[in-house]
Scaffold this motif. Structure first.
Motif, mmCIF file in Angstrom:
data_model
loop_
_atom_site.group_PDB
_atom_site.id
_atom_site.type_symbol
_atom_site.label_atom_id
_atom_site.label_comp_id
_atom_site.label_asym_id
_atom_site.label_seq_id
_atom_site.Cartn_x
_atom_site.Cartn_y
_atom_site.Cartn_z
ATOM 1 N N LEU A 178 20.087 -24.883 -18.030
ATOM 2 C CA LEU A 178 19.774 -26.066 -18.835
ATOM 3 C C LEU A 178 19.381 -25.588 -20.228
ATOM 4 N N VAL A 179 20.218 -25.876 -21.232
ATOM 5 C CA VAL A 179 19.982 -25.446 -22.599
ATOM 6 C C VAL A 179 19.532 -26.648 -23.421
ATOM 7 N N LEU A 180 18.310 -26.578 -23.955
ATOM 8 C CA LEU A 180 17.725 -27.689 -24.708
ATOM 9 C C LEU A 180 17.456 -27.266 -26.140
ATOM 10 N N LEU A 181 17.807 -28.122 -27.076
ATOM 11 C CA LEU A 181 17.498 -27.936 -28.486
ATOM 12 C C LEU A 181 16.697 -29.149 -28.939
ATOM 13 N N ARG A 205 12.438 -21.896 -34.402
ATOM 14 C CA ARG A 205 11.042 -21.491 -34.406
ATOM 15 C C ARG A 205 10.708 -20.634 -33.192
ATOM 16 N N SER A 206 11.115 -21.094 -32.003
ATOM 17 C CA SER A 206 10.745 -20.363 -30.792
ATOM 18 C C SER A 206 11.767 -20.630 -29.696
ATOM 19 N N VAL A 207 11.799 -19.706 -28.735
ATOM 20 C CA VAL A 207 12.698 -19.797 -27.592
ATOM 21 C C VAL A 207 11.909 -19.421 -26.345
ATOM 22 N N GLU A 208 12.042 -20.225 -25.302
ATOM 23 C CA GLU A 208 11.456 -19.905 -24.005
ATOM 24 C C GLU A 208 12.540 -19.977 -22.945
ATOM 25 N N LEU A 209 12.634 -18.925 -22.138
ATOM 26 C CA LEU A 209 13.582 -18.890 -21.032
ATOM 27 C C LEU A 209 12.802 -18.856 -19.723
ATOM 28 N N PHE A 210 13.007 -19.878 -18.892
ATOM 29 C CA PHE A 210 12.379 -19.957 -17.579
ATOM 30 C C PHE A 210 13.392 -19.481 -16.542
ATOM 31 N N LYS A 211 13.089 -18.376 -15.864
ATOM 32 C CA LYS A 211 13.980 -17.826 -14.837
ATOM 33 C C LYS A 211 13.599 -18.301 -13.439
ATOM 34 N N GLY A 212 12.403 -18.826 -13.286
ATOM 35 C CA GLY A 212 11.902 -19.292 -11.996
ATOM 36 C C GLY A 212 10.573 -19.981 -12.220
ATOM 37 N N GLY A 213 9.975 -20.497 -11.139
ATOM 38 C CA GLY A 213 8.712 -21.203 -11.284
ATOM 39 C C GLY A 213 8.801 -22.337 -12.274
ATOM 40 N N PHE A 214 9.888 -23.113 -12.232
ATOM 41 C CA PHE A 214 10.185 -24.100 -13.265
ATOM 42 C C PHE A 214 9.137 -25.208 -13.313
ATOM 43 N N PRO A 215 8.643 -25.557 -14.510
ATOM 44 C CA PRO A 215 7.751 -26.715 -14.636
ATOM 45 C C PRO A 215 8.460 -27.991 -14.185
ATOM 46 N N PHE A 218 11.295 -30.169 -16.132
ATOM 47 C CA PHE A 218 12.685 -29.743 -16.294
ATOM 48 C C PHE A 218 13.450 -29.970 -14.998
ATOM 49 N N GLY A 219 14.691 -30.441 -15.135
ATOM 50 C CA GLY A 219 15.530 -30.659 -13.969
ATOM 51 C C GLY A 219 16.991 -30.716 -14.359
ATOM 52 N N GLY A 220 17.858 -30.764 -13.336
ATOM 53 C CA GLY A 220 19.286 -30.910 -13.585
ATOM 54 C C GLY A 220 20.078 -29.629 -13.541
ATOM 55 N N ARG A 221 19.428 -28.462 -13.405
ATOM 56 C CA ARG A 221 20.129 -27.188 -13.286
ATOM 57 C C ARG A 221 19.434 -26.331 -12.233
ATOM 58 N N LEU A 222 20.159 -25.310 -11.728
ATOM 59 C CA LEU A 222 19.639 -24.518 -10.623
ATOM 60 C C LEU A 222 18.927 -23.241 -11.040
ATOM 61 N N SER A 223 19.375 -22.589 -12.125
ATOM 62 C CA SER A 223 18.994 -21.192 -12.323
ATOM 63 C C SER A 223 18.062 -20.908 -13.480
ATOM 64 N N SER A 224 18.117 -21.652 -14.563
ATOM 65 C CA SER A 224 17.245 -21.342 -15.695
ATOM 66 C C SER A 224 17.119 -22.529 -16.617
ATOM 67 N N VAL A 225 16.105 -22.468 -17.462
ATOM 68 C CA VAL A 225 15.911 -23.441 -18.540
ATOM 69 C C VAL A 225 15.716 -22.650 -19.828
ATOM 70 N N LEU A 226 16.565 -22.892 -20.824
ATOM 71 C CA LEU A 226 16.441 -22.282 -22.141
ATOM 72 C C LEU A 226 15.971 -23.360 -23.099
#
Length: 769
Positions: A178-181, A205-215, A218-226
């Protein structure tokens, strides 16, 4: 109704937990004294109580402190660390803080944006943070700084192929990110067929990549949130910055519109190789046997306008527009291939009280590709796109007793165009079209609690309810999330997490890489949503008097309803595309080790991942598990940054990974027609992805030399990609071997294709103040 009752019970559990009334809330916004912008990721701590907080995406921090006098310490990258005395009474305290920029810009890489101790104490795990300042210090292909390629140097993240900006996170495919801008989805985050990302580092400004333990939000994808956040403009005056590189240039301007109330930032970049290739084509067009060079370039434009309505309200208007243009034309043939993203987001930030904040976003986003082909009197056009319109709202509620409640909802309307084909002739003698359109609605509601149980233990637990409707079918699911952190000592902690995810839209691709022609496809009565569950555990330890942080994480991820394709599947202009799908299972598990240093003249990190990524389909490999193309048994990255003096900094990055898994024929046999004249060589394959390319390894080097101009700041960045000229395999093909007499095929010879040799580059960066 049962799910709604479960969600209501969860809310009651959140608000009924004991422990209120023991502490008081201290909250506010941390801003830059120079620009007035909110600082994301600043650390506000009370060392005497061993407690602290990191500012969120709006620069808001929250502390839970007992009544009395306390000393706050505030740190942020590129700013002077500060302390402030405060007194907490019987009521909550609203306290906004400001920070002064560091006097020496070169020292910004040494000041900790998120201290190692804060990372140690963070309840979240499997999260990677990055700023554009850090990315600009690392070597880059053709001098083009890329935030996503920097994330590929972190453990658990694979690149997919040579030079690619794709992300393969803990065994997931490119469609499972899930890629969010600025809270809006970006569907194809790459330029140049995947070699560069769409994110201009000057605009981010900043980038956060969630590989697990998703808050839970966030939803709609299985593996990561960018999660990517755009910069805000400054409030003091007009500033301009940019860079001139070998293949592209970029320029950014920002400043106030109404002093202390409104500001803007606009950032753009463009490649210009096409300017030179067009000139070569003009000069050579009259030469016999000359083949014109295809035309290619990309450009993008990012912007943000911020308006402060009052003390408690602000509006942000963000936008992105980017295109890739590829074309070829001669006297008889014309070919055009365009693809790109568009995004617009309007966000309202409101503060109801020191305890309650709201963030409401209305966004529209689209991704489209178009192929145009003209031969003689015939024209061919193929188009595919996805459009989203989303309304979401998020609330932050800070309660006594160490509870930070986050809840909200979202609704998205999807429109899919899958393989829309038009074929015409100039004389109207032939004309037809094909393709499908789909419409879908996606909903989500969530709540979570970040609870500081005591000085040693903190937990984050949440629940997300999602639903999707398309083509007469409706799917829904409950997605529980939980993570916990326990401090063993002042320098060691253990963490654990669990996350369940649902994915309702799918990327249709017959390639191991994410290409512009890949098609997004919704869940339908025949195509059910993908699901995953991931568990992870970790240990963190501060070493060397707090100068190093060592982390070790293990994870296991189960994936259900994974999609592959039947042998010989037709993926283009197929009105029954879902009948070509196969559905199976996936699993990924591994161990990630990470050592990081952020203070001193020498900084950097070492990351190593040992992992397995496999799939299983009843119709493939007779139902046996097989490795995916992006399965890498071993993956190592070493990144070092060293400041020689106030003007010169050196950087090196070394990567090594096990070779890509792929399929090869183990034998061939000739197949002749009935008359025995024409023969076809038929390859024989064994198991899927049973072979490996050679191991991939590469060393990149760079040097940044600070200049001393009168007008502001500037530097020269020298980079060498693939410094020892390793010929890494990109793919393998077979070449026919024929005898010298009658040119009959007597065998086949494997050939390796490599992409990038040693590539030096230089970039001039500047900033006007």
């Amino acid at each position: 109704m049962r799910r709604l009752l479960l969600l209501l019970s969860f809310f009651l559990l959140v608000f009924a937990v004991p422990g209120f009334g023991q502490t008081h809330v201290v909250s506010g916004v941390v801003r830059s004294a120079a620009t007035g912008e909110a600082l994301v990721g600043a650390t506000v701590a009370v060392p005497a109580l061993q407690t602290g907080s990191t500012t969120n995406e709006r620069g808001v921090y929250t502390l839970y402190l007992p009544a009395g006098s306390h000393t706050l310490q505030i740190t942020y990258i590129g700013y002077q660390p500060t302390t402030q005395q405060i007194r907490v009474g019987a009521a909550s305290l609203a306290l906004n803080l400001t920070m002064q920029p560091a006097s020496n810009e070169l020292r910004e890489v040494q000041v900790e944006a998120n201290t190692l101790r804060q990372k140690l104490n963070d309840t979240r795990m499997s999260v990677e943070k990055l700023t554009s300042r850090e990315a600009k210090m690392l070597p880059a292909l053709f001098g083009e700084v890329d935030l996503i390629k920097t994330l590929q140097l972190k453990p658990g993240v694979q690149s997919g192929s040579e030079g690619s900006s794709g992300l393969y996170v803990r065994g997931g495919g490119p469609d499972q990110n899930l890629v969010l801008l600025d809270d809006a989805v970006i569907y194809n985050p790459s330029h140049l067929f995947g070699f560069f990302s769409v994110f201009n580092p000057d605009a981010v400004r900043s980038v956060e990549l969630f590989k697990g333990g998703f808050p839970a939000q966030f939803g709609g994808r299985l593996s990561s949130v960018l999660d990517v956040e755009l910069n805000e403009g400054n409030n003091e005056g007009i500033h301009a910055s940019g860079g001139l590189g070998l293949i592209s240039s970029r320029f950014t301007v920002d400043g106030p519109v109404v002093k202390d109330k409104a500001n803007f930032i606009v950032s753009g970049r463009r490649t210009y190789v096409d300017i030179f290739t067009r000139q070569i084509n003009r000069l050579s067009k009259d030469k016999p046997d000359y083949n014109p060079i295809p035309d290619y370039y990309f450009y993008d434009l990012s912007g943000k306008f911020t308006y402060k309505l009052g003390e408690n309200d602000a509006l942000d208007l963000s936008g992105y527009y980017g295109n890739d243009i590829f074309g070829f034309k001669d006297d008889d043939f014309k070919f055009g291939f365009n693809w790109g993203n568009r995004m617009a987001a309007l966000r309202w930030r409101h503060k109801y009280s020191p305890r309650l904040y709201a963030n409401t976003t209305l966004s529209a986003t689209s991704y489209q590709y178009t192929i145009n082909n003209e031969i003689d009197i015939f024209s061919f056009k193929l188009t595919s796109d996805i459009k989203d319109y989303t309304l979401k709202t998020d609330y932050d509620l800070f309660l006594r007793g160490g509870h930070s409640i986050k809840f909200g909802a979202m609704a998205t309307y999807h429109h899919f165009t899958v393989g829309r084909l038009n074929f015409d002739s100039d004389d109207n003698s032939l004309s037809f079209g094909a393709g499908n359109n789909y419409k879908a609605a996606e909903l989500g509601v969530y709540a979570s609690d970040d609870y500081q149980v005591n000085a040693r233990l903190s937990v984050n637990y949440g629940l997300r309810l999602s639903a999707f409707s398309s083509g007469g079918s409706t799917y829904s699911g409950l997605e529980p999330r939980a993570s916990a952190k326990y401090n063993l000592t002042e320098t060691a902690s253990v963490k654990a997490s669990f996350a369940s995810m649902q994915q309702y839209i799918h990327l249709v691709s017959n390639s191991g890489a994410s290409l512009p022609t890949d098609v997004w496809y919704p869940s339908t009565p025949l195509v059910k949503p993908q699901r995953s569950q991931q568990v992870a555990g970790g240990f963190s330890k501060l070493l060397g008097k707090g100068r190093y942080l060592l982390t070790n994480e293990v994870y296991y991820k189960w994936m259900h309803r994974q999609i592959d394709f039947r042998e010989g599947a037709n993926l283009f202009v197929n009105d029954s595309l879902e009948k070509e799908f196969l559905f199976g299972k996936g699993r990924s598990y591994g161990n990630e080790v990470y050592l990081e240093k952020v203070k001193g003249r020498t900084t950097g990190w070492i990351g190593y991942t040992l992992s397995w990524t496999e799939r299983r389909f009843d119709q493939i490999n007779e139902g046996r598990w097989f490795p995916t193309r992006y399965d890498r048994r071993h993956d190592l990255s070493v990144v070092l940054l060293h400041r020689l003096n106030n003007r010169l900094s050196l950087t090196g990055a070394f990567v090594y990974s096990t070779g890509e898994a792929f399929s090869l024929p183990v034998a061939r046999f000739p197949f002749q027609d009935v008359e025995g004249r024409d023969a076809t060589i038929v390859p024989i394959y064994t198991d899927r992805n049973a072979f490996r390319l050679a191991a991939y390894h590469r060393l990149d080097l760079s040097a940044v030399w600070k200049l001393r101009p009168r007008y502001g700041e500037s530097d020269l960045t020298f980079s060498v990609y693939n410094a020892y000229n390793r010929r890494n395999p990109y793919f393998v093909y077979f070449e026919q071997v024929k005898d010298n007499i009658d040119r009959q095929i007597i065998g086949f010879q494997a050939r390796q294709v490599s992409l990038f040799p040693i590539v030096p580059s230089v970039t001039y960066n500047f900033k006007f103040k």
